[in-house]
Design an enzyme around this catalytic site. Structure first.
Site, PDB file in Angstrom:
ATOM      1  CD  GLU A  74      11.443  -4.883   3.043  1.00  0.00           C
ATOM      2  OE1 GLU A  74      11.315  -5.319   1.687  1.00  0.00           O
ATOM      3  OE2 GLU A  74      10.689  -3.581   3.179  1.00  0.00           O
ATOM      4  CD  GLU A  77      12.906   0.426   1.666  1.00  0.00           C
ATOM      5  OE1 GLU A  77      11.998   0.066   1.112  1.00  0.00           O
ATOM      6  OE2 GLU A  77      14.134  -0.721   1.497  1.00  0.00           O
TER       7      GLU A  77
HETATM    8  O1  LIG Z   1       8.164  -1.321  -2.971  1.00  0.00           O
HETATM    9  C1  LIG Z   1       8.838  -0.306  -2.762  1.00  0.00           C
HETATM   10  C2  LIG Z   1      10.294  -0.783  -1.913  1.00  0.00           C
HETATM   11  C3  LIG Z   1      11.059  -1.548  -2.739  1.00  0.00           C
HETATM   12  O2  LIG Z   1      11.722  -0.822  -3.961  1.00  0.00           O
HETATM   13  C4  LIG Z   1      12.441  -1.747  -1.778  1.00  0.00           C
HETATM   14  O3  LIG Z   1      13.565  -2.519  -2.622  1.00  0.00           O
HETATM   15  C5  LIG Z   1      12.186  -2.689  -0.723  1.00  0.00           C
HETATM   16  O4  LIG Z   1      12.920  -2.819   0.311  1.00  0.00           O
HETATM   17  C6  LIG Z   1      10.652  -2.234  -0.094  1.00  0.00           C
HETATM   18  N1  LIG Z   1      10.075  -3.296   0.744  1.00  0.00           N
HETATM   19  C7  LIG Z   1       8.839  -2.608   0.645  1.00  0.00           C
HETATM   20  C8  LIG Z   1       7.668  -3.240   1.617  1.00  0.00           C
HETATM   21  C9  LIG Z   1       7.674  -4.682   1.681  1.00  0.00           C
HETATM   22  C10 LIG Z   1       6.462  -5.184   1.041  1.00  0.00           C
HETATM   23  C11 LIG Z   1       6.601  -6.145  -0.111  1.00  0.00           C
HETATM   24  C12 LIG Z   1       5.696  -6.834  -0.758  1.00  0.00           C
HETATM   25  C13 LIG Z   1       4.473  -6.385  -0.465  1.00  0.00           C
HETATM   26  C14 LIG Z   1       4.036  -5.214   0.466  1.00  0.00           C
HETATM   27  C15 LIG Z   1       5.098  -4.641   1.387  1.00  0.00           C
HETATM   28  C16 LIG Z   1       8.716  -1.702  -0.225  1.00  0.00           C
HETATM   29  N2  LIG Z   1       9.957  -1.869  -0.881  1.00  0.00           N
END
Ligand SMILES: OC[C@@H]1[C@@H](O)[C@H](O)[C@@H](O)c2[nH]c(CCc3ccccc3)c[n+]21
Length: 438
Positions: free
Chosen positions: A166, A349
């Site tokens: 990301e 993910e």
């Molecule tokens: O939030 C859950 C997971 C994180 O724990 C992971 O490290 C990371 O790769 C990850 N990315 C996203 C989606 C990105 C996102 C960021 C901010 C707001 C909405 C979506 C969700 N997650």
């Protein structure tokens, strides 16, 4: 009811984690500090001042955790390497750190679990940050050297690699909103970081082609379904623009060798030059895209906001993160990516944070079973619509350090009692075990 046998024979199911979120042992065996060590130890940056010093103590408990993966019946496991654990100053090797990843990979292989490695999941060595970090063009060469070393070290046994997790988060959350490390709030810096992240990605792909002839390498992006939050025509325009800044920005350059024109305009406005030689490196061909899908994002036209839009809350049921549960968005985005980029895809993910309660030794996360079932169904629908989807990694194997939210958000299919470090399979893990046999 969806069954595992509905999916293609060679389709893989796995779970995903990241080094800083689960390993702990932050100061052990020569590991150096990352920007997340410094950020999480900075007062006010994370909930309750939570940090990854201990996390899930996976550094010591990895054998037990792999046994649990085996018990559930997972085909594969996506994890990241802590760059500052193997190169404390970003450059020189810490053999004890390298040895950990050799042990981890060997243990996975002994348990017939296919390792997928993410080289960078946000934990930049602090020593490199002090040299400018993602704002310093040289970072791409430091990353290339790190990637080359890891490909040489593990590439004989690990054949599936992801360069970055990301880059949108690393640049936008790290350098514009400041919610993530290193906590800067500067649009121009965010643009520079975004470009250098993609340059680093391109250099790593070039190194991969030299070091791991029989492997596959890709890039994982967050993929958000952007939709207008009201029926005004302007909001449809804004949704299309935000879609370019969140999604196309990090996919187009990697496949087409050029940014969306709206992004180029912003770079030029900020006086940043984009060299053709950079774009050629960024566009070094990859083998797949990793898709991190969680939810949709609703935006409306907002003249009072400098960016011209603002987010609005949708009215669908939400997870503990406040993210709407929207499985249709997964289907829509998988088809969109297939039609625009024509590359194989892995869901690297997908999952949810839930109000998980441990009662009488059980966590009845029925909501997570439903979430996963609905998203599995949409993934299968996409496959049947012609998407070359090759696998699905649930976020996450176990509860872990959820960045600025600390330990308050539980995404795992395995519950972690942080007081005892005890692992308890949630009902969703028990359901998954049965699903994988169905
Ligand atoms: O939030 C859950 C997971 C994180 O724990 C992971 O490290 C990371 O790769 C990850 N990315 C996203 C989606 C990105 C996102 C960021 C901010 C707001 C909405 C979506 C969700 N997650």
């Amino acid at each position: 009811m969806i069954r595992r046998s509905d999916f293609p024979k060679d389709f893989i199911f796995g779970t995903a984690t990241a080094a800083y979120q689960i390993e702990g042992a932050a100061n052990e065996d020569g590991r150096g500090p990352s920007i997340w060590d410094v950020f999480s130890h900075t007062p006010g940056k994370t909930l309750n001042g939570d940090n990854g010093d201990v996390a899930c103590d996976h550094y010591h408990r990895y054998k037990e955790d792999i046994k649990l993966m085996k018990e559930i019946g997972l085909d594969a496991y996506r994890f990241s390497i802590s760059w500052p654990r193997v190169m404390p100053d970003g450059k020189n090797i810490n053999q004890k750190g390298v040895d950990f990843y050799n042990r981890l990979v060997d243990e996975l292989l002994e348990n017939d679990i296919v390792p997928f490695i993410t080289l960078y999941h946000w934990d930049l060595p602090y020593a490199l940050y002090e040299k400018g970090g993602w704002l310093n063009p040289d970072i791409a060469l430091y990353f290339r050297a790190y990637a080359t070393f890891m490909f040489n070290e593990l590439g004989d046994r690990v054949k599936h690699w992801i360069t970055l997790n990301e880059p949108w988060c690393s640049s936008f959350l790290g350098y514009f909103t400041g919610e993530h490390a290193p906590g800067h709030k500067d649009l121009q810096e965010a643009l520079i970081a975004a470009h250098n992240l993609l340059r680093a990605h391109g250099h790593a792909v070039q190194a991969f082609r030299e070091e791991v002839k029989d492997g596959k390498v890709g890039l994982t992006n967050v993929v958000m379904k952007i939709e207008p939050g009201d029926s005004k025509p302007e909001s449809f325009l804004v949704a299309s623009l935000v879609d370019k800044f969140v999604n196309a920005w990090y996919h187009d350059p990697v496949v087409f060798g050029k940014y969306p024109e709206e992004a180029v305009a912003l770079y030029l406005e900020k006086g940043l030059q984009i060299l053709d030689s950079d774009m050629n490196i960024i566009a070094t061909p990859i083998d797949f895209f990793g898709v991190n899908y969680y939810t949709r994002t609703l935006v409306i036209f907002d003249p009072n906001n400098p960016l011209g839009f603002s987010y609005v809350q949708g009215d669908l049921p939400k997870t503990e993160m406040g993210w709407e549960i929207y499985p249709q968005g997964l289907f829509d985005m998988l088809v969109y990516l297939k039609e625009r980029y024509r590359l194989p895809l892995y869901i690297t993910e997908n999952g949810m944070a839930g109000p998980d309660k441990l009662e009488n030794g059980r966590v009845q996360d029925t909501y997570r079973i439903e979430y996963l079932e609905k998203h599995f169904e949409k993934a299968l629908e996409a496959i049947n619509a012609g998407v070359d989807l090759k696998g699905y990694f649930i976020w996450s194997l176990m509860d872990n350090f959820e960045w600025a939210y600390g330990y308050s958000k539980r995404f795992g299919i395995i519950y972690v009692d942080y007081n005892t470090q005890k692992r308890i399979l949630k009902d969703s893990a028990l359901w998954l075990k049965e699903f994988l046999k169905s």
